[in-house]
Write an enzyme that holds these catalytic residues in place. Structure first.
Site, short mmCIF file in Angstrom:
data_model
loop_
_atom_site.label_atom_id
_atom_site.label_comp_id
_atom_site.label_asym_id
_atom_site.label_seq_id
_atom_site.Cartn_x
_atom_site.Cartn_y
_atom_site.Cartn_z
N LYS A 1 7.91 11.36 -3.87
CA LYS A 1 8.10 9.94 -3.56
C LYS A 1 9.59 9.66 -3.45
O LYS A 1 10.40 10.33 -4.10
CB LYS A 1 7.51 9.05 -4.66
CG LYS A 1 7.17 7.66 -4.18
CD LYS A 1 5.86 7.71 -3.43
CE LYS A 1 5.37 6.40 -2.97
NZ LYS A 1 3.95 6.52 -2.59
N GLY B 1 -2.65 -9.12 -2.05
CA GLY B 1 -1.59 -8.49 -1.26
C GLY B 1 -1.87 -8.63 0.22
O GLY B 1 -2.99 -8.39 0.67
N GLY C 1 0.26 -7.12 2.60
CA GLY C 1 1.09 -6.12 3.29
C GLY C 1 0.21 -5.31 4.23
O GLY C 1 -0.89 -5.74 4.60
N ASN C 2 0.68 -4.12 4.60
CA ASN C 2 -0.08 -3.28 5.53
C ASN C 2 -1.50 -3.03 5.03
O ASN C 2 -2.48 -3.30 5.72
CB ASN C 2 0.68 -1.97 5.74
CG ASN C 2 -0.10 -0.98 6.59
OD1 ASN C 2 -1.10 -0.42 6.15
ND2 ASN C 2 0.32 -0.77 7.82
N ALA C 3 -1.63 -2.54 3.79
CA ALA C 3 -2.95 -2.17 3.26
C ALA C 3 -3.85 -3.41 3.12
O ALA C 3 -5.01 -3.40 3.54
CB ALA C 3 -2.80 -1.45 1.94
N GLY C 4 -3.32 -4.49 2.54
CA GLY C 4 -4.12 -5.69 2.28
C GLY C 4 -4.60 -6.36 3.57
O GLY C 4 -5.76 -6.76 3.68
N1 GLU Z 1 2.88 5.92 0.93
C1 GLU Z 1 1.51 6.33 1.09
C2 GLU Z 1 0.89 6.64 -0.25
O1 GLU Z 1 1.32 6.21 -1.29
C3 GLU Z 1 1.36 7.46 2.09
C4 GLU Z 1 2.12 8.70 1.76
C5 GLU Z 1 2.18 9.68 2.92
O2 GLU Z 1 1.56 9.44 3.93
O3 GLU Z 1 2.86 10.69 2.74
O4 GLU Z 1 -0.13 7.28 -0.32
#
Ligand code: GLU
Length: 423
Positions: free
Chosen positions: A109, A221, A223-226
């Site tokens: 990360k 949320g 954002g993208n996911a929500g």
């Molecule tokens: N940021 C996303 C996660 O937390 C995707 C990570 C990725 O695709 O490498 O799963």
């Protein structure tokens, strides 16, 4: 009010979750010791000569947690409250996420302490490129592959890929995923986190006998996911999302939120601009009576102090780390099926895996193929998790879906480390 006694440090939480699984599965002590800490932690001091002409110095992180099963993989967050322990936790969760999905990656990360809402586009580009220069060849398609996360976008991924390509002197599309389609991102990647979560929702609803057509869904949320969780719930299942929130507050309409009005409110930067819905706080939103609750924002939203007030049958953790371990136990006691983040939101990295495979082979699939393969992988992860939980309950040991998913993921990583001779 937050219970002061409760542990809210995400990395300590990640370690607690691992310790719990290690005890149940009787994990080898040396493997456990290796897996409690990241393999490599990079802290970067990044000077950027901003468009104003002044130099601003940013702090960035990249944590590569474990690469026993393949190059490390995980997103980059741009956040004013970013800190090393959060990035460490998120890199551990990426390790378990990739392992549970059985894709050939380890976990990583990244993050930068910054507030993109206060920066112009040019400065965001300069910072993105500077971060990649600071990382240099610590990343790469067969080493560590970044992707988007909180407040990072496909455009930012394109700049980062371009900068890395400048460093290595060739076009390295496969070094970053979540790119725009023009530079060989995948069409399905932008909504793959939510899409994967909804495939899990479909399976869990079947198990709990929830009829999705009549179900009341609450999303935290926007954002993208929500937002994709909202649109896809309607599109795929005809399901009704009755409430949604952003960082400023929430809106609620028991008849279901109107898509056009929500999109307009979202575009204005404040969902409470939606006309004709009741305004709620984020806390009130979490406590609404519903069938399915989807936290899709940030960590530590359901804690010991509010878990008892959660009034849902199914909780889908689409964000990373939204439920603390104490809250997880309380929900479990109450009979709420709380499905863990690294299962529910693994559609993002599964989509990234497809993008990486296509970039490496320079052979591109249809979007339909992309979603079908995503469905197969994530549905299997859900079933494996439920089967693992059942295999323990058959032995008289009650474990949560989270611990069951940990056991599968940790066992695979431990076996890979053993085969490579790491312990
Ligand atoms: N940021 C996303 C996660 O937390 C995707 C990570 C990725 O695709 O490498 O799963």
């Amino acid at each position: 009010m937050i219970d002061m006694a409760e542990e809210l440090n995400p990395f300590k939480i990640a370690q607690q979750q691992l310790d719990k699984a290690a005890e149940v599965m009787k994990l080898d002590r040396q493997a456990h010791q290796i897996l409690r800490e990241p393999m490599r932690t990079l802290v970067l001091n990044i000077p950027v000569k901003m468009s104003s002409g002044k130099t601003q110095v940013f702090t960035g992180f990249r944590v590569q947690y474990n690469h026993a099963r393949g190059p490390t993989k995980g997103g980059i967050r741009f956040h004013p409250q970013e800190n090393l322990d959060t990035v460490k936790a998120l890199s551990a969760w990426m390790t378990w996420k990739c392992s549970l999905a059985d894709v050939p990656f380890g976990g990583a990360k990244g993050g930068i302490i910054c507030d993109t809402k206060l920066m112009n586009e040019r400065d965001i580009e300069l910072l993105s490129r500077a971060y990649i220069r600071a990382l240099g060849t610590y990343i790469g398609p067969d080493k560590d592959i970044p992707a988007p996360d909180v407040y990072t976008t496909p455009q930012i991924m394109a700049w980062m890929m371009d900068e890395y390509s400048n460093i290595v002197r060739h076009d390295a599309f496969s070094t970053i995923t979540g790119k725009p389609v023009e530079v060989w991102g995948s069409e399905g990647r932008k909504d793959s986190t939510a899409m994967g979560g909804l495939f899990v929702m479909r399976e869990a609803a079947k198990m709990l006998k929830i009829n999705l057509k009549n179900a009341k869904i609450v999303v935290q949320g926007a954002g993208n996911a929500g937002m994709y969780a909202y649109t896809l719930s309607k599109k795929l299942f005809g399901a009704k999302v009755v409430a949604i929130s952003d960082s400023k507050g929430a809106i609620y309409d028991p008849k279901g939120l109107d898509e056009k009005k929500l999109m307009e409110a979202k575009a204005s930067g404040n969902v409470q601009k939606y006309k004709g819905a009741e305004k709620l706080t984020n806390e009130q939103l979490l406590e609404l009576k519903c069938d399915i609750l989807i936290p899709a924002a940030i960590e530590n939203q359901v804690r010991a102090d509010n878990a008892d007030k959660i009034n849902t049958k199914l909780l889908l953790e689409l964000a990373n780390g939204p439920v603390t371990p104490e809250a997880n136990d309380i929900l479990h006691e109450k009979g709420v099926l709380d499905l863990p983040d690294f299962l529910v939101n693994s559609g993002g990295v599964i989509g990234s895996y497809f993008e990486w495979v296509q970039n490496l082979s320079a052979y591109y699939w249809t979007t339909e193929d992309f979603y079908n393969k995503l469905d197969t992988i994530i549905t299997k992860s859900f079933r494996d998790t439920m089967a693992m939980r059942k295999s323990y309950s058959d032995k008289g040991v009650k474990i949560s879906p989270r611990t069951a998913a940990y056991i599968i993921a940790v066992d695979r990583v431990a076996k890979a480390m053993k085969a490579r001779g790491w312990y």
